[in-house]
Design a protein around this motif. Structure first.
Motif, PDB file in Angstrom:
ATOM      1  N   HIS A  80       0.866  -1.187   0.000  1.00 53.36           N
ATOM      2  CA  HIS A  80       0.000   0.000   0.000  1.00 53.36           C
ATOM      3  C   HIS A  80       0.894   1.225   0.000  1.00 53.36           C
ATOM      4  O   HIS A  80       1.945   1.240   0.657  1.00 53.36           O
ATOM      5  CB  HIS A  80      -0.923   0.008   1.226  1.00 53.36           C
ATOM      6  N   LYS A  81       0.487   2.234  -0.714  1.00 51.06           N
ATOM      7  CA  LYS A  81       1.323   3.428  -0.860  1.00 51.06           C
ATOM      8  C   LYS A  81       1.543   4.157   0.452  1.00 51.06           C
ATOM      9  O   LYS A  81       2.488   4.952   0.572  1.00 51.06           O
ATOM     10  CB  LYS A  81       0.713   4.392  -1.882  1.00 51.06           C
ATOM     11  N   ALA A 136      -4.222   3.632   4.909  1.00 51.13           N
ATOM     12  CA  ALA A 136      -3.386   2.473   5.231  1.00 51.13           C
ATOM     13  C   ALA A 136      -4.095   1.541   6.211  1.00 51.13           C
ATOM     14  O   ALA A 136      -4.058   0.315   6.061  1.00 51.13           O
ATOM     15  CB  ALA A 136      -2.050   2.931   5.800  1.00 51.13           C
ATOM     16  N   LEU A 137      -4.741   2.109   7.219  1.00 48.60           N
ATOM     17  CA  LEU A 137      -5.446   1.284   8.201  1.00 48.60           C
ATOM     18  C   LEU A 137      -6.650   0.591   7.571  1.00 48.60           C
ATOM     19  O   LEU A 137      -6.952  -0.571   7.904  1.00 48.60           O
ATOM     20  CB  LEU A 137      -5.887   2.138   9.398  1.00 48.60           C
ATOM     21  N   LEU A 138      -7.353   1.267   6.673  1.00 45.05           N
ATOM     22  CA  LEU A 138      -8.457   0.625   5.969  1.00 45.05           C
ATOM     23  C   LEU A 138      -7.951  -0.587   5.190  1.00 45.05           C
ATOM     24  O   LEU A 138      -8.574  -1.660   5.207  1.00 45.05           O
ATOM     25  CB  LEU A 138      -9.126   1.623   5.023  1.00 45.05           C
ATOM     26  N   GLU A 143      -8.983  -4.574   3.378  1.00 42.44           N
ATOM     27  CA  GLU A 143      -8.722  -4.722   1.952  1.00 42.44           C
ATOM     28  C   GLU A 143      -7.638  -5.730   1.600  1.00 42.44           C
ATOM     29  O   GLU A 143      -7.413  -6.004   0.426  1.00 42.44           O
ATOM     30  CB  GLU A 143      -8.379  -3.347   1.359  1.00 42.44           C
ATOM     31  N   TRP A 144      -6.953  -6.278   2.592  1.00 37.29           N
ATOM     32  CA  TRP A 144      -5.964  -7.313   2.306  1.00 37.29           C
ATOM     33  C   TRP A 144      -6.622  -8.667   2.495  1.00 37.29           C
ATOM     34  O   TRP A 144      -7.786  -8.768   2.895  1.00 37.29           O
ATOM     35  CB  TRP A 144      -4.737  -7.145   3.201  1.00 37.29           C
ATOM     36  N   GLU A 145      -5.890  -9.748   2.240  1.00 34.79           N
ATOM     37  CA  GLU A 145      -6.466 -11.096   2.315  1.00 34.79           C
ATOM     38  C   GLU A 145      -6.771 -11.520   3.744  1.00 34.79           C
ATOM     39  O   GLU A 145      -7.618 -12.385   3.979  1.00 34.79           O
ATOM     40  CB  GLU A 145      -5.522 -12.108   1.655  1.00 34.79           C
ATOM     41  N   GLY A 166       2.543  10.499   4.392  1.00 37.41           N
ATOM     42  CA  GLY A 166       2.600   9.725   5.615  1.00 37.41           C
ATOM     43  C   GLY A 166       2.521   8.237   5.324  1.00 37.41           C
ATOM     44  O   GLY A 166       1.648   7.780   4.580  1.00 37.41           O
ATOM     45  N   ARG A 167       3.460   7.474   5.888  1.00 41.87           N
ATOM     46  CA  ARG A 167       3.451   6.021   5.724  1.00 41.87           C
ATOM     47  C   ARG A 167       3.488   5.372   7.097  1.00 41.87           C
ATOM     48  O   ARG A 167       4.352   5.673   7.919  1.00 41.87           O
ATOM     49  CB  ARG A 167       4.655   5.578   4.904  1.00 41.87           C
ATOM     50  N   LEU A 168       2.567   4.476   7.318  1.00 41.38           N
ATOM     51  CA  LEU A 168       2.464   3.799   8.601  1.00 41.38           C
ATOM     52  C   LEU A 168       3.501   2.686   8.670  1.00 41.38           C
ATOM     53  O   LEU A 168       3.594   1.849   7.770  1.00 41.38           O
ATOM     54  CB  LEU A 168       1.055   3.238   8.758  1.00 41.38           C
TER      55      LEU A 168
END
Length: 372
Positions: A80-81, A136-138, A143-145, A166-168
């Motif tokens: 994720h970006k 990112a939290l969503l 949204e991931w497997e 911002g990147r978590l």
């Protein structure tokens, strides 16, 4: 078994050379999990050198090592970006080295809390960072497997890339810390001020406890204040209490970081404050999901009315509050951010009743003194 868990393993010698022997000069930060170093890897043919961050994670327990590695394997597949990408790993003895993308602008907390700050973030930058972390939290939650719970969302775990996105970071590491733990003890990993009230009762992290921590983070980005600020006046000590007070009085402008000099979009600030307060609800079921949060922030859904704090609001009695205030590091304590903790919570079935033992440790490597 290691091969099937990870497609790329860095040679130890390569990481040692990249960090100049894990030298102090390359140290970016440290915490309960270990230290983080800046590394420079030789580029592929025809390409320049690559800068990475190398996190050294101690794992003394032989029990649970395969589970530890399996969790790292899952982390490496996340894309994720607005997440810090985990690029590979290395193991030497009981120490694991995790290789991440390097974030040249360091961690968000330094921009919010350093005095004087290295740079004052504009409102547009803050808004973009908040929306990026929410996105990112969503992704992690829905949204991931698999559902991934971060467990330690806070400003020091939000890293800024070259474009100030911002990147978590450190997603999953709190869960890794639980492997090999005493099964009779539930280990609650997180940072006081960001810990949802139910965590100290149940010891079970959920997507909703991540939402609570996101709410605290969103409010501190707006206000330029930590969730608990020992140096503040008594009525302003707990950030969410103070924000509720100002919101109820119709004085939202009072909570906005004064370093912005009034240069912000009023409607956008009010939206973020409202979302932050909704996420900070003491009842987990009353908090929005991260999908709802993203829709609110993007203007794709109408925000519900928010007039007064919940009747059962317990912000002033959060577990560990007194200890947090007394153990808070001074601003001159370099390369250490807000202290994280591991709370050992006795089994709720214990006839003696539920209890909490507090032990303070700055958990997860932080990059207050550099980049990650």
């Amino acid at each position: 078994w290691e091969v099937k868990y990870w497609p790329h393993r860095f040679p130890y010698a390569e990481l040692r050379a990249a960090t100049k022997g894990f030298s102090v000069e390359h140290l970016l930060g440290y915490g309960g999990f270990g230290k983080v170093y800046k590394g420079v890897l030789p580029g592929k043919e025809g390409e320049g050198e690559e800068v990475v961050a190398v996190k050294c994670v101690s794992h003394d327990s032989k029990q649970g090592l395969k589970e530890f590695m399996a969790e790292i394997s899952s982390m490496g597949r996340l894309r994720h970006k607005n997440l810090v990408h985990l690029r590979g790993w290395c193991r030497k003895g009981t120490e694991l080295m995790l290789v991440y993308d390097y974030m040249p602008n360091g961690s968000l907390d330094r921009y919010l809390f350093d005095d004087p700050p290295r740079v004052v973030l504009s409102w547009s930058q803050r808004s973009k960072i908040i929306r990026g972390v929410a996105s990112a939290l969503l992704y992690l939650h829905e949204e991931w497997e698999h559902v991934v719970i971060h467990r330690d969302v806070k400003a020091s775990n939000v890293l800024l890339d070259a474009d100030m996105n911002g990147r978590l970071g450190d997603f999953g590491l709190a869960k890794l810390y639980e492997h090999g733990a005493n099964p009779s003890t539930t280990r609650v990993v997180g940072t006081l001020g960001y810990l949802a009230p139910e965590l100290t009762r149940t010891g079970k992290a959920t997507t909703s406890s991540d939402v609570f921590a996101f709410g605290a983070t969103a409010l501190e980005v707006v206000c330029g204040r930590r969730p608990i600020e020992p140096k503040a006046m008594l009525e302003e000590l707990v950030l969410v209490d103070w924000v509720w007070d100002r919101w109820g009085a119709g004085l939202v402008a009072d909570v906005v970081d004064p370093r912005l000099g009034g240069d912000y979009v009023k409607e956008e600030v009010e939206t973020v404050v409202r979302v932050g307060l909704m996420c900070s609800h003491p009842a987990a079921a009353a908090r929005p999901s991260m999908r709802d949060v993203v829709r609110y922030l993007d203007g794709d859904a109408r925000l519900p009315e928010l007039s007064s704090p919940p009747a059962d609001y317990e912000g002033k009695s959060q577990v560990g509050f007194d200890d947090y205030v007394h153990s808070y590091p001074s601003s001159s304590f370099e390369k250490v951010s807000s202290p994280s903790v591991v709370l050992g919570v006795r089994d709720v079935a214990d006839p003696a009743g539920p209890g909490v033992q507090r032990s303070y440790c700055p958990l997860l490597p932080v990059s207050s003194g550099g980049s990650f």
